[in-house]
Motif scaffolding. Structure first.
Motif, PDB file in Angstrom:
ATOM      1  N   PRO A  81       0.800  -1.228   0.000  1.00  0.00           N
ATOM      2  CA  PRO A  81       0.000   0.000   0.000  1.00  0.00           C
ATOM      3  C   PRO A  81       0.831   1.277   0.000  1.00  0.00           C
ATOM      4  CG  PRO A  81       0.056  -0.932   2.188  1.00  0.00           C
ATOM      5  CD  PRO A  81       0.727  -1.926   1.285  1.00  0.00           C
ATOM      6  N   TYR A  82       2.128   1.175   0.249  1.00  0.00           N
ATOM      7  CA  TYR A  82       2.972   2.357   0.362  1.00  0.00           C
ATOM      8  C   TYR A  82       3.779   2.638  -0.903  1.00  0.00           C
ATOM      9  CZ  TYR A  82       1.896   1.864   5.310  1.00  0.00           C
ATOM     10  OH  TYR A  82       1.237   1.756   6.505  1.00  0.00           O
ATOM     11  N   ALA A  83       3.698   1.761  -1.882  1.00  0.00           N
ATOM     12  CA  ALA A  83       4.476   1.928  -3.106  1.00  0.00           C
ATOM     13  C   ALA A  83       4.117   3.247  -3.792  1.00  0.00           C
ATOM     14  CB  ALA A  83       4.215   0.763  -4.052  1.00  0.00           C
ATOM     15  N   GLY A  84       5.144   3.949  -4.270  1.00  0.00           N
ATOM     16  CA  GLY A  84       4.919   5.184  -5.009  1.00  0.00           C
ATOM     17  C   GLY A  84       4.957   6.450  -4.177  1.00  0.00           C
ATOM     18  N   PHE A  85       5.127   6.317  -2.855  1.00  0.00           N
ATOM     19  CA  PHE A  85       5.250   7.489  -1.981  1.00  0.00           C
ATOM     20  C   PHE A  85       6.697   7.562  -1.494  1.00  0.00           C
ATOM     21  CE2 PHE A  85       0.811   6.263  -1.842  1.00  0.00           C
ATOM     22  CZ  PHE A  85       0.147   7.475  -1.954  1.00  0.00           C
ATOM     23  N   ASP A  86       7.492   8.419  -2.113  1.00  0.00           N
ATOM     24  CA  ASP A  86       8.917   8.465  -1.795  1.00  0.00           C
ATOM     25  C   ASP A  86       9.191   9.327  -0.560  1.00  0.00           C
ATOM     26  OD1 ASP A  86       8.704  11.102  -2.664  1.00  0.00           O
ATOM     27  OD2 ASP A  86       9.795  10.772  -4.532  1.00  0.00           O
ATOM     28  N   ALA A  87      10.463   9.519  -0.252  1.00  0.00           N
ATOM     29  CA  ALA A  87      10.851  10.256   0.953  1.00  0.00           C
ATOM     30  C   ALA A  87      10.281  11.666   0.977  1.00  0.00           C
ATOM     31  CB  ALA A  87      12.382  10.300   1.055  1.00  0.00           C
ATOM     32  N   GLU A  88      10.319  12.344  -0.151  1.00  0.00           N
ATOM     33  CA  GLU A  88       9.773  13.696  -0.202  1.00  0.00           C
ATOM     34  C   GLU A  88       8.267  13.708   0.028  1.00  0.00           C
ATOM     35  OE1 GLU A  88      11.554  16.723  -0.522  1.00  0.00           O
ATOM     36  OE2 GLU A  88      13.012  15.209   0.097  1.00  0.00           O
ATOM     37  N   ALA A  89       7.583  12.674  -0.476  1.00  0.00           N
ATOM     38  CA  ALA A  89       6.140  12.589  -0.268  1.00  0.00           C
ATOM     39  C   ALA A  89       5.810  12.384   1.200  1.00  0.00           C
ATOM     40  CB  ALA A  89       5.555  11.450  -1.102  1.00  0.00           C
ATOM     41  N   VAL A  90       6.608  11.587   1.889  1.00  0.00           N
ATOM     42  CA  VAL A  90       6.396  11.370   3.328  1.00  0.00           C
ATOM     43  C   VAL A  90       6.439  12.699   4.068  1.00  0.00           C
ATOM     44  CG1 VAL A  90       7.431  10.398   5.423  1.00  0.00           C
ATOM     45  CG2 VAL A  90       7.197   8.982   3.373  1.00  0.00           C
ATOM     46  N   ILE A  91       7.417  13.531   3.738  1.00  0.00           N
ATOM     47  CA  ILE A  91       7.550  14.832   4.399  1.00  0.00           C
ATOM     48  C   ILE A  91       6.410  15.759   4.003  1.00  0.00           C
ATOM     49  CG2 ILE A  91       8.980  16.895   4.582  1.00  0.00           C
ATOM     50  CD1 ILE A  91      11.441  15.070   4.233  1.00  0.00           C
ATOM     51  N   ASP A  92       6.133  15.837   2.709  1.00  0.00           N
ATOM     52  CA  ASP A  92       5.073  16.741   2.245  1.00  0.00           C
ATOM     53  C   ASP A  92       3.707  16.374   2.832  1.00  0.00           C
ATOM     54  OD1 ASP A  92       6.804  18.270   0.736  1.00  0.00           O
ATOM     55  OD2 ASP A  92       6.430  17.156  -1.132  1.00  0.00           O
ATOM     56  N   LEU A  93       3.405  15.100   2.892  1.00  0.00           N
ATOM     57  CA  LEU A  93       2.134  14.657   3.458  1.00  0.00           C
ATOM     58  C   LEU A  93       2.050  14.979   4.942  1.00  0.00           C
ATOM     59  CD1 LEU A  93       1.790  11.212   1.635  1.00  0.00           C
ATOM     60  CD2 LEU A  93       0.293  13.197   1.323  1.00  0.00           C
ATOM     61  N   ALA A  94       3.177  14.884   5.628  1.00  0.00           N
ATOM     62  CA  ALA A  94       3.194  15.225   7.055  1.00  0.00           C
ATOM     63  C   ALA A  94       2.992  16.723   7.260  1.00  0.00           C
ATOM     64  CB  ALA A  94       4.510  14.779   7.681  1.00  0.00           C
ATOM     65  N   LEU A  95       3.573  17.518   6.397  1.00  0.00           N
ATOM     66  CA  LEU A  95       3.413  18.971   6.523  1.00  0.00           C
ATOM     67  C   LEU A  95       1.973  19.402   6.256  1.00  0.00           C
ATOM     68  CD1 LEU A  95       6.709  20.217   4.820  1.00  0.00           C
ATOM     69  CD2 LEU A  95       6.193  20.082   7.273  1.00  0.00           C
ATOM     70  N   ASP A  96       1.208  18.564   5.581  1.00  0.00           N
ATOM     71  CA  ASP A  96      -0.206  18.853   5.333  1.00  0.00           C
ATOM     72  C   ASP A  96      -1.120  18.261   6.405  1.00  0.00           C
ATOM     73  OD1 ASP A  96       0.306  20.243   2.996  1.00  0.00           O
ATOM     74  OD2 ASP A  96       0.073  18.484   1.710  1.00  0.00           O
ATOM     75  N   ALA A  97      -0.538  17.489   7.328  1.00  0.00           N
ATOM     76  CA  ALA A  97      -1.347  16.774   8.313  1.00  0.00           C
ATOM     77  C   ALA A  97      -1.814  17.682   9.438  1.00  0.00           C
ATOM     78  CB  ALA A  97      -0.547  15.606   8.897  1.00  0.00           C
ATOM     79  N   GLU A  98      -2.940  17.313  10.024  1.00  0.00           N
ATOM     80  CA  GLU A  98      -3.474  17.989  11.200  1.00  0.00           C
ATOM     81  C   GLU A  98      -3.414  17.018  12.369  1.00  0.00           C
ATOM     82  OE1 GLU A  98      -4.482  21.079  11.633  1.00  0.00           O
ATOM     83  OE2 GLU A  98      -4.180  21.684   9.539  1.00  0.00           O
ATOM     84  N   PRO A  99      -2.541  17.261  13.350  1.00  0.00           N
ATOM     85  CA  PRO A  99      -2.438  16.336  14.492  1.00  0.00           C
ATOM     86  C   PRO A  99      -3.764  16.182  15.225  1.00  0.00           C
ATOM     87  CG  PRO A  99      -0.577  17.850  14.454  1.00  0.00           C
ATOM     88  CD  PRO A  99      -1.558  18.355  13.432  1.00  0.00           C
ATOM     89  N   VAL A 100      -4.018  14.961  15.662  1.00  0.00           N
ATOM     90  CA  VAL A 100      -5.233  14.637  16.405  1.00  0.00           C
ATOM     91  C   VAL A 100      -4.823  13.915  17.692  1.00  0.00           C
ATOM     92  CG1 VAL A 100      -7.435  13.413  16.356  1.00  0.00           C
ATOM     93  CG2 VAL A 100      -6.503  14.384  14.239  1.00  0.00           C
ATOM     94  N   HIS A 101      -5.385  14.356  18.824  1.00  0.00           N
ATOM     95  CA  HIS A 101      -5.070  13.730  20.114  1.00  0.00           C
ATOM     96  C   HIS A 101      -3.570  13.770  20.416  1.00  0.00           C
ATOM     97  CE1 HIS A 101      -9.179  12.528  20.134  1.00  0.00           C
ATOM     98  NE2 HIS A 101      -9.054  11.646  19.164  1.00  0.00           N
TER      99      HIS A 101
END
Length: 387
Positions: free
Chosen positions: A185-205
């Protein structure tokens, strides 16, 4: 993380799969059945509607190899397993047992990979490249400006208290078709994508222990930025090579796998594709053997592993389980404690841990994605099995 095994929760409600789970023992809260690396309710729904209707394929345990006493004691606890390799550490002795495998057979170790990322982080702390209290913004600078996760620390990522959802919605959405086909399920999401997706995340709890693959993947990528090399390069240069773990590696992408790379089985017995996890590999992309994981565990037990400096708990999940830097400490039934981690991919399950009180260590690797491995492993550490 103990909840009904068939319950699922939407990603924005902190769906937590691929997380440490020890049925019958202290665990982290989890709404989803899969330990270590599952992909959320949308894909689970598709799985139920498409691939999961296929008839189960019962497993047949392979012929035993290695220590006969271990084999005899384990067989009653391995119903539904196929290929298994395990190692028991007591004092200066390591004893191996296998079923359809020896101690050199390769398995995906899933979230046991997180303990390697922990060691890299603690090593970077020793080198002065990183501090546990460093934040996303400290490492990324202006790139993190305005991000809700900007002040999240390395320690929060490593202790699953960051509030970053376990799986980005982009991963879940892309994998509606991959899950029923047992694909990575993680194929195609490289290192930069991991960072970019985290920067778009909204922490919960935030502040509560909620298992997060994305959080640890980000931890690994922040480490890479701070150290000036990729996570996989650091893995080899700082851990695998100096510790002579010759049977341990992280392919990162499927094109790096040899044609004969072992694959495993889903819980229903159907074949699962290999998981290499791309930019998320720091949370679960290593392949290894019982020999190397036993060496890894022994280095944790004797304190020579840089990750040994990070096992002291920094967060509490509940009355029986605490979290350090990517390691869990749980009370054992009957007394004592276990420092441990487990892992699960689409076709494999793994466990690695030890009891500081008895100085007994245990490794178990299976090519079937079932948390039954955790139950027998905790019972080995408690002395209920293999007294």
């Amino acid at each position: 993380m103990l909840a009904d095994d068939d319950q699922t929760t939407a990603p924005d409600q902190q769906s937590v799969s691929d997380q440490p789970t020890t049925p019958g023992h202290p665990t982290l809260e989890r709404p989803a059945r899969r330990t270590v690396l599952g992909i959320g309710a949308a894909s689970v729904g598709t799985l139920l509607g498409a691939g999961a209707l296929a008839s189960p394929r019962p497993g047949n345990l392979g012929e035993s190899t290695g220590d006969r006493r271990l084999a005899s004691a384990l067989v009653p606890h391995l119903t539904g397993q196929r290929t298994v390799a395990a190692a028991l550490i007591e004092g200066g002795t390591t004893r191996y047992v296998g079923f359809g495998a020896d101690q050199h057979r390769e398995f995906e170790i899933g979230s046991l990979t997180k303990t390697f990322t922990a060691a890299l982080v603690m090593d970077a702390v020793d080198r002065g490249e990183l501090a546990l209290q460093d934040t996303v913004a400290d490492v990324l600078g202006d790139r993190a400006s305005g991000a809700a996760v900007a002040d999240v620390s390395i320690q929060e990522l490593a202790s699953h208290t960051s509030g970053i959802p376990s799986l980005p919605s982009a991963v879940t959405a892309k994998n509606i078709w991959r899950t029923p086909l047992h694909r990575d399920p993680y194929a195609g999401f490289d290192a930069e994508a991991v960072i970019d997706l985290a920067l778009d995340a909204e922490p919960v709890h935030r502040g509560k222990v909620v298992y997060s693959n994305h959080g640890v993947a980000l931890e690994g990528q922040l480490l890479a930025v701070a150290a000036g090399a990729s996570w996989e390069t650091l893995l080899h240069k700082r851990l695998i090579d100096p510790m002579r773990l010759r049977e341990t590696w992280a392919p990162i992408t499927a094109d790096h796998l040899p044609a004969n790379a072992p694959t495993g089985h889903a819980t229903n017995g159907h074949r699962s594709g290999a998981w290499t996890m791309d930019g998320f590999a720091a949370a679960g992309g290593i392949r290894s053997t019982a020999t190397d994981i036993a060496s890894w565990l022994r280095s944790m037990m004797d304190g020579s592993n840089p990750g040994a400096h990070g096992i002291e708990p920094v967060a509490r999940q509940n009355e029986t389980t605490q979290v350090g830097i990517n390691w869990f400490t749980s009370q054992l039934e009957g007394g004592g404690s276990a420092v441990w981690h487990n892992g699960e991919t689409g076709g494999f399950h793994s466990f690695c841990g030890w009891s500081p009180e008895t100085e007994r260590g245990w490794v178990m690797l299976s090519d079937t994605a079932t948390p039954d491995v955790d139950d027998v492993s905790m019972r080995v550490l408690s002395g209920e099995v293999l007294r």
